[in-house]
Write an enzyme that holds these catalytic residues in place. Structure first.
Site: not given
Ligand SMILES: OC[C@@H]1[C@@H](O)[C@H](O)[C@@H](O)c2[nH]c(CCc3ccccc3)c[n+]21
Length: 446
Positions: A166, A353, A408
């Site tokens: 990402e 994912e 996060w």
């Molecule tokens: O939010 C769920 C997961 C994270 O735990 C992963 O580490 C990360 O690769 C991931 N990407 C996304 C979609 C993009 C996104 C990331 C963070 C916050 C908002 C959107 C969702 N997630």
């Protein structure tokens, strides 16, 4: 639901990331990462949570692999913590850190689970941030040194490599919005970071090709499908811009050798002058073996007089939402897959994912009947299957995530796992969604 059967060699996986599950943040010579620094900074993470212990996967990886085996997971996507390998980001590597990933990788292979390794899932060595981090072009070469060591040590047994997770989130949440590490709020820095991450990706692909290794290499952008909130011209144009800012901003440099002009103008009009050496674009456009896509949700977009566009999901009550506030819109995955099939020359695609956070309830017997997550998974797999029937070369699906982990800036408050982790004693419990996934894998479909 009539039996939906996926292609016979379709890969069923699940995904995690180092900082979110490993813990052992300062063990066996590991250096500090920017997420250690960010989560130790008061006020950055909900409830003051951090990844010091996380799911303690560093010590419990054999138990976790046994759970993957019980569910029947065929491939496991995990990331390597750069500061475990190079505590200072470069120079002398840390044998104990490398040894953990050797043990993890061989334990997967022993259990018949294909490793899929993400080289960078956000935990940059803090020592490299101290010299500018991803905004410093030199870091792209330190990334190649790091990647090259792992290709050398694990390249003959790891079949799938993902260079970067990402780039857009790292650049814009970490360097423009400041809500992710390293917490910078500067558009020009964000654009430099995005470009250098793509450049590091292209350089690493080049290094991988030189080694003639048997595996495949790709990259994992985050995409979400954008829909105009109305059929008004201004909303359709706003939607085009929103799609450009997130989706075209990745697709164009990686697949067309240039950044999208409308978005470059959008940034230039906001004072962020943007142009990069043309020779970079050739490196960034290195041929990859697959495109790994992270899809969770879609957005509806309206014109905005100042910002050009605004995403209005929080006004839309007609859609179910997850605990992240993201609308559940499975057709957005179908539309995305068709679009990428068209825009990216029918490249092999894996969903690296897809998943959802819900407020799981544990019943009196200790079972977790997470029906909403089960429905989310089924509905998205139905759309993925429809795309395959339309001729999309979709080769696999990695569910996010194997277990509840550090989400996060939300800390441990948002749970995406098909396995529950008790925050008091870290006990693992397979949720009903985990048993559903077991049956889906066994049936190779729904
Ligand atoms: O939010 C769920 C997961 C994270 O735990 C992963 O580490 C990360 O690769 C991931 N990407 C996304 C979609 C993009 C996104 C990331 C963070 C916050 C908002 C959107 C969702 N997630």
């Amino acid at each position: 639901m009539p039996g939906i059967v996926f292609p016979k060699d379709f890969i069923w996986g699940c995904a995690t990331a180092s900082y979110q599950i490993e813990g052992a943040f300062d063990e066996d010579g590991k250096g500090e990462s920017i997420w250690d620094r960010f989560s130790h900074t008061p006020g950055k993470i909900l409830n003051g949570d951090n990844g010091d212990v996380a799911c303690d996967h560093y010590h419990r990886y054999k138990e976790d692999i046994a759970l993957m085996k019980e569910i029947g997971i065929q491939s496991y996507r995990y990331s390597i913590s750069w500061p475990r390998i190079f505590p200072e980001g470069k120079g002398q590597y840390n044998e104990k850190g490398l040894d953990f990933y050797k043990r993890l990788t061989y334990e997967l292979l022993k259990n018949g689970i294909k490793p899929s390794v993400t080289l960078y899932h956000w935990d940059l060595p803090q020592k490299l941030q101290d010299i500018g981090g991803w905004a410093n072009r030199d870091v792209t070469d330190y990334f190649v040194e790091y990647a090259g060591l792992l290709f050398e040590k694990l390249g003959d047994v790891v079949p799938y490599w993902i260079t970067q997770n990402e780039p857009w989130i790292v650049a814009f949440l970490g360097h423009m919005m400041g809500v992710h590490a390293p917490g910078i709020k500067d558009l020009k820095t964000a654009l430099e970071v995005f470009h250098n991450i793509l450049l590091s990706h292209g350089k690493a692909v080049g290094a991988y090709r030189q080694l003639n290794l048997p595996g495949k290499i790709g990259i994992a952008p985050n995409f979400s499908t954008k829909y105009p909130a109305s059929d008004k011209k201004e909303d359709i144009e706003a939607c085009e811009l929103a799609d450009g800012v997130l989706n075209k901003w990745f697709i164009y440099p990686v697949f067309k050798g240039t950044y999208p002009e409308d978005v470059v103008k959008f940034y230039r009009d906001r004072g962020a002058h943007f142009d990069f050496p043309p020779e970079d674009m050739k490196i960034i456009g290195a041929d990859i073996d697959f495109l790994a896509i992270n899809y969770y949700t879609s957005e509806f977009v309206k014109h905005h007089p100042v910002n050009g566009f605004v995403e209005i999901n929080n006004e839309l009550s007609q859609f179910e939402k997850t605990e992240m506030g993201w609308i559940i819109y499975p057709k957005g995955l179908y539309d995305l897959l068709l679009r990428l099939d068209n825009d990216c020359n029918k490249i092999d695609i894996i969903i690296s994912e897809n998943g959802a956070a819900f407020d799981d309830k544990i019943d009196e017997n200790g079972n977790i009947n997470d029906v909403k997550r089960m429905n989310y998974i089924k509905e998205h797999l139905i759309q993925a299957h429809k795309a395959i029937e339309e001729g999309v070369n979709l080769k696999g699906y990695y569910l996010w995530s194997l277990m509840d982990n550090f989400e996060w800036s939300f800390g441990y408050s948002k749970k995406f796992g098909i396995i529950h982790v008790n925050r008091e004693n870290l006990k693992r419990t397979i949720k009903n969604s985990g048993y559903l996934y077991r049956d889906i894998i066994k049936n190779n479909g729904l």
